[in-house]
Design a protein around this motif. Structure first.
Motif, PDB file in Angstrom:
ATOM      1  N   CYS B  13       0.840  -1.205   0.000  1.00  0.00           N
ATOM      2  CA  CYS B  13       0.000   0.000   0.000  1.00  0.00           C
ATOM      3  C   CYS B  13       0.878   1.258   0.000  1.00  0.00           C
ATOM      4  O   CYS B  13       0.584   2.238  -0.701  1.00  0.00           O
ATOM      5  N   ALA B  14       1.950   1.221   0.797  1.00  0.00           N
ATOM      6  CA  ALA B  14       2.845   2.389   0.875  1.00  0.00           C
ATOM      7  C   ALA B  14       3.502   2.651  -0.480  1.00  0.00           C
ATOM      8  O   ALA B  14       3.579   3.795  -0.940  1.00  0.00           O
ATOM      9  N   VAL B  15       3.946   1.570  -1.122  1.00  0.00           N
ATOM     10  CA  VAL B  15       4.568   1.707  -2.450  1.00  0.00           C
ATOM     11  C   VAL B  15       3.564   2.277  -3.447  1.00  0.00           C
ATOM     12  O   VAL B  15       3.869   3.171  -4.247  1.00  0.00           O
ATOM     13  N   LEU B  16       2.340   1.769  -3.359  1.00  0.00           N
ATOM     14  CA  LEU B  16       1.280   2.228  -4.260  1.00  0.00           C
ATOM     15  C   LEU B  16       1.061   3.737  -4.132  1.00  0.00           C
ATOM     16  O   LEU B  16       1.001   4.464  -5.133  1.00  0.00           O
ATOM     17  N   LEU B  17       0.944   4.200  -2.902  1.00  0.00           N
ATOM     18  CA  LEU B  17       0.712   5.629  -2.671  1.00  0.00           C
ATOM     19  C   LEU B  17       1.895   6.462  -3.148  1.00  0.00           C
ATOM     20  O   LEU B  17       1.730   7.499  -3.795  1.00  0.00           O
ATOM     21  N   LEU B  18       3.077   5.979  -2.814  1.00  0.00           N
ATOM     22  CA  LEU B  18       4.293   6.730  -3.155  1.00  0.00           C
ATOM     23  C   LEU B  18       4.450   6.875  -4.672  1.00  0.00           C
ATOM     24  O   LEU B  18       4.667   7.979  -5.188  1.00  0.00           O
ATOM     25  N   VAL B  19       4.315   5.759  -5.363  1.00  0.00           N
ATOM     26  CA  VAL B  19       4.540   5.786  -6.814  1.00  0.00           C
ATOM     27  C   VAL B  19       3.449   6.603  -7.518  1.00  0.00           C
ATOM     28  O   VAL B  19       3.736   7.401  -8.417  1.00  0.00           O
TER      29      VAL B  19
END
Lengths: 507, 313
Positions: B13-19
């Motif tokens: 989820c964190a990667v998704l938001l960041l990217v």
């Protein structure tokens, strides 16, 4: 183990071959029908259409729009009016109003009648939608009855025919619905087949047999495939998956060697635009001798031979042969002469040269042109710094005036008034420095008020003036190529930009 | 195990938001530039200003991103700036094309690379040398060159497969299979070559272990040793390779879709990025990230299931 793997791979190939045999989509039978049948015309285009908003349709590869919509009138290759929805028309003496009679019995694809109310609604829509809103600012529309309409501008419109031609007529109900991008409604020669269409990939159309000019469109079906890669397009042409596609000079020999026909067009002029005529950003460019010297360092014959592999003609003026502004028999005003060019630079006091920034952008053939141009300008000690433009800012930067000198393959219209309006007049978006010029303004006034002969004379006067003033360094009219199946006939290219055949040109 | 899964999900989820935020910030750099590109060269400044407002590009970046993110959670990814088409509508036709090519290639890669890798490691000698040579060749030649050769051979010279285009399975299963065969082959050659080499190394490494010698010494059949013990213990590195292959295939699909004129997600992303069609780019980025995260997640899951030690990490 290895034997099993080999067998597996062989099996895959065999399976694929068998599957191909039963698809109905094989190379041998996909694509168009024969010459006599005129069943399906399948065209490739290298970019998707920008949706179905009639106010936002491209002229370049605009076959989908030409299929589904009619226009009040059509423009021929030189901007002259031809019948379409309107069968007769009249332009006021002062070029401020266009009165048309709409032929009777025409219907839109939703079954409603094509009448003056629909035409009025579409023109009104164009005043606030699409990229040409400015052309329709302040128009007034009168519709005395369903078959007659008058569209008036507050100021004279020398290009009034060109203003009328692009507006694609749809229904008021669709425009009011706000769903213009869903499914097009028009009275054009074809109707979108939604079942056979996948947006962004394939657009299918069936013939509108009730179209007033149905005989002018011989194919029962039209299919347009989006094929971005030229490699893929050439493969599709060679395997008869498509009947026609634009190609570049690099594919010319391969395509003609495969037995395909090629229609050649000359719709652009490779040129340097030297727009800082007053020398406000680059003082040297304010000196006529410098601009003339720049013109003299380009060997146009050698450019055609080497940079365009013979596919083009040397160019000494920016206007299209056959257009009103074109000067027949104009000799090369600035023959290739580096020594004389250097002498002119010295006379102007710029023997040591100066620096310019030339913007470059992908897809403009700059990779081939820029090294030569840089080298030749270097002979005059003019240093070129290339500035790559890309992304969202590219067009804005290009037109901002930040770069008063630009190397570009700009189109030249069949109607030279448009070229004058776009690249010569100080208001034109390609006249990047927008510097006023009394001579051009005076000639433009003659165009606004004169009769046809006076208008033509004034255009040629402008052409001679920009040649004398060396506002441009025209170099080459390169050939454009439309490759097509021998089963398809293209006798003429009606496009005012001479960049692609129009849909009505495919026979 | 559960904790590992929860950690993986949170990381995803964190990667998704960041990217997605990074992409959004990069794409939304210039509202007037985008509006002008939409309207074309001859648009006047006042029309450009109106278009900026109409497209909502005049709002603060964070507000625009928040709207996009909340829309994405409800399945609304907006509409193309250029075509007016809904992004979800466009993706619904594009994603199956790319997934078909990538998944078929992935499955075939898994099967063929195991077969070739194990064969090369076990047989050794000239078989190994030939397979290694082919592996280097397959890895070295770019997929688009292979694609052009395949088109010339099977579509132009032999005329047994279509040179371009995609047929949906709903229209014709045979047509669909024919339309994906050459694209899959073009991707498959490079991915098999690369993955088979990795499997070969992993199998050779395992074959040299003491317990394999012990198993052989106990008279257990070679087939049993290879398929029950060696292959299982070589699967960890193999799964990593296949996971990475998925990412490579998604990248390679962009070129392959162009060469074969396939209306896939890679082509959509490419053309949308070129014209700064932000909603379309965001849609394709979102789907790509989700695919990558799901594959990564499944890879981790499989590795954890195969190797109990991984559960404690």
């Amino acid at each position: 183990m290895l034997r099993r793997t080999t067998s597996a791979m062989a099996g895959l190939a065999v399976t694929a071959t068998l599957l191909a045999g039963c698809t109905g989509e094989t190379a041998s039978d996909a694509g168009s029908g024969g010459k006599a049948v005129k069943d399906t015309l399948t065209l490739g285009m290298n970019a998707d259409i920008p949706g179905w908003d009639p106010s936002n349709q491209p002229g370049y590869q605009g076959w989908a729009g030409e299929a589904v919509w009619d226009t009040l009138i059509k423009c021929d290759a030189y901007g002259k009016a031809e019948a379409d929805i309107a069968d007769t028309w009249e332009i006021s003496a002062d070029s401020t109003s266009f009165t048309a009679h709409i032929r009777e019995g025409q219907k839109f694809s939703d079954g409603t009648a094509v009448d003056s109310a629909a035409v009025a609604a579409t023109f009104q829509y164009s005043t606030s939608h699409g990229g040409a809103q400015g052309d329709y600012k302040g128009i007034k529309i009168e519709t005395p009855d369903p078959q007659n309409i008058t569209i008036s501008w507050p100021e004279p419109q020398p290009m009034i025919v060109s203003r009328i031609c692009p507006v694609k007529i749809t229904t008021k109900a669709l425009l009011d619905s706000g769903k213009v991008n869903d499914t097009p409604i028009g009275s054009g020669p074809y109707v979108l087949d939604t079942a056979g269409t996948t947006r962004g990939s394939v657009y299918a159309f069936t013939k509108n047999d009730n179209h007033w000019n149905a005989a002018g469109y011989p194919y029962k079906k039209l299919v347009i495939k989006v094929i971005e890669s030229e490699t893929a397009a050439v493969s599709a042409l060679k395997t008869k998956q498509i009947d026609g596609n634009l190609i570049s000079a690099q594919s010319y020999n391969e395509v003609t060697g495969s037995g395909l026909d090629v229609t050649t067009m000359q719709g652009v002029t490779t040129r340097l635009l030297l727009t800082d005529h007053l020398g406000k950003k680059i003082p040297a460019l304010g000196d006529l001798k410098v601009r003339q010297a720049i013109n003299m360092v380009f060997d146009r014959d050698a450019m055609v031979k080497s940079l365009y592999q013979g596919h083009g003609k040397p160019s000494y003026q920016i206007f299209r042969p056959g257009s009103d502004a074109y000067l027949d028999g104009l000799a090369d005003p600035y023959p290739f002469d580096v020594d004389k060019a250097k002498a002119l630079m010295a006379e102007a006091g710029f023997a040591d040269g100066f620096s310019i920034e030339l913007p470059t952008m992908a897809g403009q053939n700059h990779e081939t042109l820029m090294p030569y141009v840089t080298q030749q300008l270097g002979l005059l000690n003019i240093t070129v710094k290339q500035v790559p433009l890309s992304g969202a800012n590219a067009i804005g930067d290009l037109l901002s005036g930040k770069y008063p000198v630009v190397l570009w393959q700009l189109g030249n219209f069949g109607q030279s008034l448009q070229d004058i309006d776009v690249v010569v007049r100080d208001t034109g978006y390609w006249n990047l420095s927008h510097q006023p010029d009394a001579t051009v303004d005076a000639a433009w006034q003659k165009i606004l008020t004169g009769d046809e002969a006076q208008k033509k004379a004034a255009q040629q006067e402008i052409n001679q003036y920009v040649v004398d003033q060396a506002w441009f360094a025209p170099m080459v009219n390169p050939d454009g190529f439309y490759a097509h199946s021998p089963d398809v006939t293209i006798d003429k290219v009606s496009d005012i930009e001479a960049l692609t055949p129009k849909l009505r040109d495919f026979k | 195990m559960t904790l590992t899964l929860v950690k993986n999900l949170a990381r995803s989820c964190a990667v998704l938001l960041l990217v997605t935020f990074a992409t959004f910030a990069l794409m939304f750099g210039n509202g007037p530039g985008i509006a002008r590109a939409v309207l074309g060269l001859n648009a006047r400044p006042e029309d450009v200003e109106r278009e900026v407002i109409a497209l909502g590009l005049d709002r603060p970046l964070l507000v625009q991103y928040w709207d996009w993110l909340t829309g994405a959670f409800t399945g609304n990814l907006g509409e193309s700036f250029y075509t007016g088409q809904s992004v979800t509508g466009a993706l619904s036709t594009r994603v199956p094309v790319t997934l078909a090519i990538v998944l078929i290639t992935l499955v075939l890669t898994a099967v063929l690379s195991v077969l070739l890798g194990v064969t090369a490691a076990v047989k050794g000698g000239w078989v190994d040398r030939v397979l290694q040579f082919l592996s280097v060749l397959g890895t070295a030649v770019p997929a688009f060159i292979i694609a052009i050769v395949l088109v010339f051979t099977f579509a132009i010279a032999w005329r047994v497969l279509p040179a371009t285009g995609y047929v949906t399975p709903e229209i014709s299963i045979g047509g669909w299979a024919a339309s994906v065969t050459l694209p899959v082959l073009a991707l498959l050659i490079g991915s098999v070559a690369s993955a088979a080499a990795q499997f070969r190394t992993a199998v050779l490494d395992t074959l040299g272990r003491d317990y394999v010698r012990t198993l052989r010494a106990r008279g257990i059949s070679e087939r049993h040793v290879i398929f029950r013990h060696v292959l299982r213990n070589s699967a960890g590195p193999g799964l990593t390779v296949l996971s990475l292959t998925t990412f490579t295939l998604l990248g390679g699909a962009v070129f392959i879709e162009q060469v074969f004129a396939l209306p896939g997600m890679g082509q959509l992303a490419n053309e949308s990025a070129q014209i700064n069609d932000v909603p379309m780019v965001m849609g394709t980025v979102l789907v790509t990230i989700v695919i990558v995260l799901v594959v990564n997640f499944l890879g981790d899951l499989a590795a954890t299931a195969l190797n109990p030690k991984a559960r404690t990490r």
